[in-house]
Design a protein around this motif. Structure first.
Motif, PDB file in Angstrom:
ATOM      1  N   ILE A 286       0.874  -1.164   0.000  1.00  0.00           N
ATOM      2  CA  ILE A 286       0.000   0.000   0.000  1.00  0.00           C
ATOM      3  C   ILE A 286       0.915   1.219   0.000  1.00  0.00           C
ATOM      4  CG2 ILE A 286      -1.950   1.151   1.082  1.00  0.00           C
ATOM      5  CD1 ILE A 286      -2.500  -1.388   2.662  1.00  0.00           C
ATOM      6  N   GLU A 287       0.811   2.011  -1.043  1.00  0.00           N
ATOM      7  CA  GLU A 287       1.622   3.210  -1.290  1.00  0.00           C
ATOM      8  C   GLU A 287       3.015   2.855  -1.839  1.00  0.00           C
ATOM      9  OE1 GLU A 287      -0.675   5.145  -1.271  1.00  0.00           O
ATOM     10  OE2 GLU A 287      -1.037   6.216   0.596  1.00  0.00           O
ATOM     11  N   LEU A 288       3.481   3.719  -2.712  1.00  0.00           N
ATOM     12  CA  LEU A 288       4.830   3.606  -3.293  1.00  0.00           C
ATOM     13  C   LEU A 288       5.487   4.983  -3.261  1.00  0.00           C
ATOM     14  CD1 LEU A 288       4.428   1.170  -6.326  1.00  0.00           C
ATOM     15  CD2 LEU A 288       6.224   1.079  -4.607  1.00  0.00           C
ATOM     16  N   GLY A 289       5.668   5.485  -2.048  1.00  0.00           N
ATOM     17  CA  GLY A 289       6.165   6.844  -1.887  1.00  0.00           C
ATOM     18  C   GLY A 289       7.657   6.957  -1.650  1.00  0.00           C
ATOM     19  N   ILE A 290       8.389   5.887  -1.927  1.00  0.00           N
ATOM     20  CA  ILE A 290       9.849   5.916  -1.846  1.00  0.00           C
ATOM     21  C   ILE A 290      10.396   5.373  -3.163  1.00  0.00           C
ATOM     22  CG2 ILE A 290       9.938   5.688   0.663  1.00  0.00           C
ATOM     23  CD1 ILE A 290      10.520   2.713   0.326  1.00  0.00           C
ATOM     24  N   PRO A 291      11.627   5.737  -3.531  1.00  0.00           N
ATOM     25  CA  PRO A 291      12.197   5.190  -4.769  1.00  0.00           C
ATOM     26  C   PRO A 291      12.187   3.669  -4.750  1.00  0.00           C
ATOM     27  CG  PRO A 291      13.546   6.991  -3.942  1.00  0.00           C
ATOM     28  CD  PRO A 291      12.533   6.695  -2.872  1.00  0.00           C
ATOM     29  N   TYR A 292      11.982   3.057  -5.910  1.00  0.00           N
ATOM     30  CA  TYR A 292      11.859   1.607  -5.976  1.00  0.00           C
ATOM     31  C   TYR A 292      13.114   0.908  -5.447  1.00  0.00           C
ATOM     32  CZ  TYR A 292      10.734  -3.054  -7.621  1.00  0.00           C
ATOM     33  OH  TYR A 292      10.472  -4.401  -7.674  1.00  0.00           O
ATOM     34  N   LYS A 293      14.284   1.489  -5.688  1.00  0.00           N
ATOM     35  CA  LYS A 293      15.517   0.867  -5.180  1.00  0.00           C
ATOM     36  C   LYS A 293      15.528   0.817  -3.658  1.00  0.00           C
ATOM     37  CE  LYS A 293      18.621   1.783  -9.079  1.00  0.00           C
ATOM     38  NZ  LYS A 293      19.870   2.452  -9.527  1.00  0.00           N
ATOM     39  N   LYS A 294      15.009   1.863  -3.019  1.00  0.00           N
ATOM     40  CA  LYS A 294      14.936   1.862  -1.558  1.00  0.00           C
ATOM     41  C   LYS A 294      13.928   0.830  -1.068  1.00  0.00           C
ATOM     42  CE  LYS A 294      16.540   6.517  -0.437  1.00  0.00           C
ATOM     43  NZ  LYS A 294      16.254   7.778   0.298  1.00  0.00           N
ATOM     44  N   LEU A 295      12.855   0.671  -1.823  1.00  0.00           N
ATOM     45  CA  LEU A 295      11.880  -0.359  -1.490  1.00  0.00           C
ATOM     46  C   LEU A 295      12.524  -1.740  -1.558  1.00  0.00           C
ATOM     47  CD1 LEU A 295       8.856  -1.171  -0.990  1.00  0.00           C
ATOM     48  CD2 LEU A 295       8.694  -1.414  -3.475  1.00  0.00           C
ATOM     49  N   GLN A 296      13.276  -1.992  -2.620  1.00  0.00           N
ATOM     50  CA  GLN A 296      13.964  -3.278  -2.759  1.00  0.00           C
ATOM     51  C   GLN A 296      14.912  -3.519  -1.587  1.00  0.00           C
ATOM     52  OE1 GLN A 296      15.557  -2.508  -6.783  1.00  0.00           O
ATOM     53  NE2 GLN A 296      14.580  -4.442  -7.396  1.00  0.00           N
ATOM     54  N   GLN A 297      15.663  -2.504  -1.232  1.00  0.00           N
ATOM     55  CA  GLN A 297      16.610  -2.643  -0.122  1.00  0.00           C
ATOM     56  C   GLN A 297      15.886  -2.944   1.181  1.00  0.00           C
ATOM     57  OE1 GLN A 297      18.673   1.090  -0.335  1.00  0.00           O
ATOM     58  NE2 GLN A 297      19.895   0.499  -2.121  1.00  0.00           N
ATOM     59  N   ALA A 298      14.777  -2.238   1.423  1.00  0.00           N
ATOM     60  CA  ALA A 298      14.026  -2.424   2.664  1.00  0.00           C
ATOM     61  C   ALA A 298      13.448  -3.828   2.765  1.00  0.00           C
ATOM     62  CB  ALA A 298      12.910  -1.389   2.758  1.00  0.00           C
ATOM     63  N   LEU A 299      13.113  -4.416   1.618  1.00  0.00           N
ATOM     64  CA  LEU A 299      12.531  -5.766   1.588  1.00  0.00           C
ATOM     65  C   LEU A 299      13.586  -6.827   1.295  1.00  0.00           C
ATOM     66  CD1 LEU A 299       9.202  -5.024  -0.321  1.00  0.00           C
ATOM     67  CD2 LEU A 299       9.507  -5.404   2.135  1.00  0.00           C
ATOM     68  N   GLN A 300      14.861  -6.421   1.390  1.00  0.00           N
ATOM     69  CA  GLN A 300      15.981  -7.347   1.138  1.00  0.00           C
ATOM     70  C   GLN A 300      15.842  -8.001  -0.240  1.00  0.00           C
ATOM     71  OE1 GLN A 300      15.762  -9.837   4.675  1.00  0.00           O
ATOM     72  NE2 GLN A 300      17.248  -8.523   5.720  1.00  0.00           N
ATOM     73  N   TYR A 301      15.369  -7.199  -1.182  1.00  0.00           N
ATOM     74  CA  TYR A 301      15.225  -7.589  -2.598  1.00  0.00           C
ATOM     75  C   TYR A 301      14.243  -8.745  -2.796  1.00  0.00           C
ATOM     76  CZ  TYR A 301      19.056  -4.398  -3.297  1.00  0.00           C
ATOM     77  OH  TYR A 301      19.821  -3.265  -3.308  1.00  0.00           O
ATOM     78  N   LYS A 302      13.379  -8.960  -1.798  1.00  0.00           N
ATOM     79  CA  LYS A 302      12.341  -9.992  -1.924  1.00  0.00           C
ATOM     80  C   LYS A 302      11.031  -9.330  -2.347  1.00  0.00           C
ATOM     81  CE  LYS A 302      14.539 -12.832   1.629  1.00  0.00           C
ATOM     82  NZ  LYS A 302      14.406 -13.408   2.998  1.00  0.00           N
TER      83      LYS A 302
END
Length: 232
Positions: A26-42
């Motif tokens: 829910i929401e995509l308010g951060i750069p996608y690369k930061k999202l990947q990092q936060a989710l350990q690329y999962k």
């Protein structure tokens, strides 16, 4: 139900939910690369993302997500405001149930300064209901028997008033905050107006760095509801 706060606040918002079978953002308010990092690329297990409106702190990462194969849902008005055309960017209609994996999603209108902002009622096949509300000062709908609430509690009226009196906030910004974000006082009124009998957790989101008081918010909401309160 598993609820994970990845980012919250004016610098960016992103949340992950899962019923054990289907994971949604829910929401995509951060750069996608930061999202990947936060989710350990999962990120491959994420079926889709629901976006409430087009402001950058909620929509900044949409292009990156689309380019990496993620499906994103928002209302037609917000898609036009975002300004991206993509076959995986799909319009969701207010009031019309949409099936996404094992979740049924219903968008409802909220009050914010974008073309067609919404909140989401999200229901799992196991029967659990999650209510997601952010960036609005009022919600007219009532929601019976929800299990989880994730909602904005952006400011405390007393703190906002103090900041105006001291000159730490300009009057025009003061008025905008009042007309586009949920205050602690309105959060409590909303919660009391709804059926909380099945409620397990209240997740409070998007607290302002300068116009809120986390301890005051936690204590006031816990006292008013008697429910478990989690400050994101």
């Amino acid at each position: 139900m598993e609820i994970t706060t990845i980012a919250t606040g004016s610098k960016g918002n992103a949340y992950r939910i899962s019923d054990g079978r289907t994971a949604l953002l829910i929401e995509l308010g951060i750069p996608y690369k930061k999202l990947q990092q936060a989710l350990q690329y999962k990120t491959s297990d994420i079926t889709a993302c629901l976006v409430t409106h087009s402001h950058q702190d909620h929509a900044k990462g949409i292009k990156g997500a689309l380019d990496n194969g993620m499906t994103v849902y928002a209302t037609q008005g917000e898609i036009e405001a975002i300004g991206i055309t993509h076959h995986r960017l799909k319009a969701i209609e207010v009031g019309k149930p949409t099936q996404i994996g094992t979740w049924k999603v219903i968008a409802f209108d909220v009050q914010h300064d974008t073309p067609e902002p919404v909140g989401y009622l999200i229901m799992s096949e196991q029967g659990e209901k999650l209510l997601f509300i952010t960036d609005t000062y009022y919600v007219k709908q009532r929601f019976p028997a929800v299990d989880y609430i994730m909602m904005e509690c952006n400011y405390c009226e007393s703190v906002l008033d103090e900041n105006l009196e001291s000159g730490r906030i300009h009057k025009s910004l003061y008025k905008r905050v009042m007309k586009s974000h949920f205050s602690l006082e309105n959060v409590i009124k909303f919660l009391k107006a709804n059926d909380l009998s099945q409620l397990k957790e209240i997740h409070l989101l998007h607290l302002s760095d300068s116009n809120s008081n986390e301890q005051m918010i936690y204590e006031a909401v816990a006292r008013a509801t008697g429910k478990q309160v989690i400050i994101a």
